[in-house]
Motif scaffolding. Sequence first.
Motif, PDB file in Angstrom:
ATOM      1  N   SER A  14     -51.335 -14.004-106.659  1.00 46.73           N
ATOM      2  CA  SER A  14     -52.771 -13.637-106.050  1.00 46.73           C
ATOM      3  C   SER A  14     -52.650 -12.072-105.799  1.00 46.73           C
ATOM      4  O   SER A  14     -51.451 -11.654-105.429  1.00 46.73           O
ATOM      5  CB  SER A  14     -52.924 -14.161-104.622  1.00 46.73           C
ATOM      6  N   ASP A  16     -54.487 -10.756-103.339  1.00 48.99           N
ATOM      7  CA  ASP A  16     -54.477 -10.816-101.906  1.00 48.99           C
ATOM      8  C   ASP A  16     -53.793 -11.939-101.502  1.00 48.99           C
ATOM      9  O   ASP A  16     -53.986 -13.160-101.152  1.00 48.99           O
ATOM     10  CB  ASP A  16     -56.130 -10.903-101.552  1.00 48.99           C
ATOM     11  N   ALA A  19     -54.614 -13.550 -97.931  1.00 47.22           N
ATOM     12  CA  ALA A  19     -55.902 -14.441 -97.915  1.00 47.22           C
ATOM     13  C   ALA A  19     -55.690 -15.729 -98.586  1.00 47.22           C
ATOM     14  O   ALA A  19     -56.422 -16.480 -98.005  1.00 47.22           O
ATOM     15  CB  ALA A  19     -57.024 -13.272 -98.500  1.00 47.22           C
ATOM     16  N   THR A  20     -54.965 -15.706 -99.545  1.00 43.79           N
ATOM     17  CA  THR A  20     -54.697 -16.908-100.368  1.00 43.79           C
ATOM     18  C   THR A  20     -54.085 -17.925 -99.438  1.00 43.79           C
ATOM     19  O   THR A  20     -54.379 -19.056 -99.464  1.00 43.79           O
ATOM     20  CB  THR A  20     -54.226 -16.782-101.690  1.00 43.79           C
ATOM     21  N   ALA A  22     -53.999 -17.754 -96.070  1.00 43.83           N
ATOM     22  CA  ALA A  22     -54.871 -18.296 -95.177  1.00 43.83           C
ATOM     23  C   ALA A  22     -55.784 -19.198 -95.560  1.00 43.83           C
ATOM     24  O   ALA A  22     -56.178 -20.177 -94.845  1.00 43.83           O
ATOM     25  CB  ALA A  22     -55.510 -16.836 -94.648  1.00 43.83           C
ATOM     26  N   GLU A  23     -56.388 -19.065 -96.820  1.00 45.12           N
ATOM     27  CA  GLU A  23     -57.582 -20.037 -97.231  1.00 45.12           C
ATOM     28  C   GLU A  23     -56.874 -21.252 -97.487  1.00 45.12           C
ATOM     29  O   GLU A  23     -57.583 -22.348 -97.134  1.00 45.12           O
ATOM     30  CB  GLU A  23     -58.072 -19.333 -98.866  1.00 45.12           C
ATOM     31  N   LEU A  24     -55.928 -21.469 -98.097  1.00 51.40           N
ATOM     32  CA  LEU A  24     -55.330 -22.986 -98.299  1.00 51.40           C
ATOM     33  C   LEU A  24     -54.888 -23.459 -96.918  1.00 51.40           C
ATOM     34  O   LEU A  24     -54.924 -24.614 -96.785  1.00 51.40           O
ATOM     35  CB  LEU A  24     -53.738 -22.574 -99.207  1.00 51.40           C
ATOM     36  N   SER A  25     -54.353 -22.655 -96.037  1.00 51.72           N
ATOM     37  CA  SER A  25     -53.878 -23.134 -94.581  1.00 51.72           C
ATOM     38  C   SER A  25     -55.294 -23.425 -93.871  1.00 51.72           C
ATOM     39  O   SER A  25     -55.301 -24.743 -93.368  1.00 51.72           O
ATOM     40  CB  SER A  25     -53.354 -22.086 -93.885  1.00 51.72           C
ATOM     41  N   GLU A  26     -56.428 -22.787 -94.122  1.00 51.20           N
ATOM     42  CA  GLU A  26     -57.373 -23.335 -93.121  1.00 51.20           C
ATOM     43  C   GLU A  26     -58.142 -24.134 -93.780  1.00 51.20           C
ATOM     44  O   GLU A  26     -58.731 -25.276 -93.335  1.00 51.20           O
ATOM     45  CB  GLU A  26     -58.305 -21.975 -92.993  1.00 51.20           C
ATOM     46  N   SER A  27     -58.432 -24.216 -95.131  1.00 51.36           N
ATOM     47  CA  SER A  27     -59.064 -25.202 -95.819  1.00 51.36           C
ATOM     48  C   SER A  27     -58.196 -26.655 -95.912  1.00 51.36           C
ATOM     49  O   SER A  27     -59.087 -27.650 -96.275  1.00 51.36           O
ATOM     50  CB  SER A  27     -59.668 -24.825 -97.404  1.00 51.36           C
TER      51      SER A  27
END
Length: 152
Positions: A14, A16, A19-20, A22-27
């Motif tokens: 990635s 970023d 951000a990657t 965070a995205e996998l954590s949140e989603s």
Amino acid sequence: MIRAENQFHLGIVSDDFEATVAELSESFGYRWGPQVGGSIEVTTPAGATVVDLACTYSVTVPRIEIVRSIPGTLWEPSGGGIHHLGYWSDDVAADAATLLDNGYVSEVTRDLPNGLPQFAFLRGPSGIRIELVNRLTEPGLSGCWATERNAS
């Protein structure tokens, strides 16, 4: 011999990193081990070079590795998201030779201090990239997902 059951992670590179993660954590609820890495010497078809490699592995399974991109190397984001499939190997050199015989191309290798291959990245005829990781490194590498990193 490379077997499906030896697959232990999916690698994502990635631009970023945060951000990657965070995205996998949140989603999807992924949790992460500490960020690891540093300057390492690798061998490419063009010769030896040093790269500054940084990554984190998920504590959550199935295991995912997020790698910070390194422009001008194989560690650049892939258009499809998944950069590589990581497999434990009891004999990286022999398994790499099998893949080479099947039309794969060697991209990067790194040796352990004892001269045995630590890892090898190979790209297949269809574009699939495989990382073979010496099983001797499993005890140390498993520390990357043994504990969660502190959220800050």
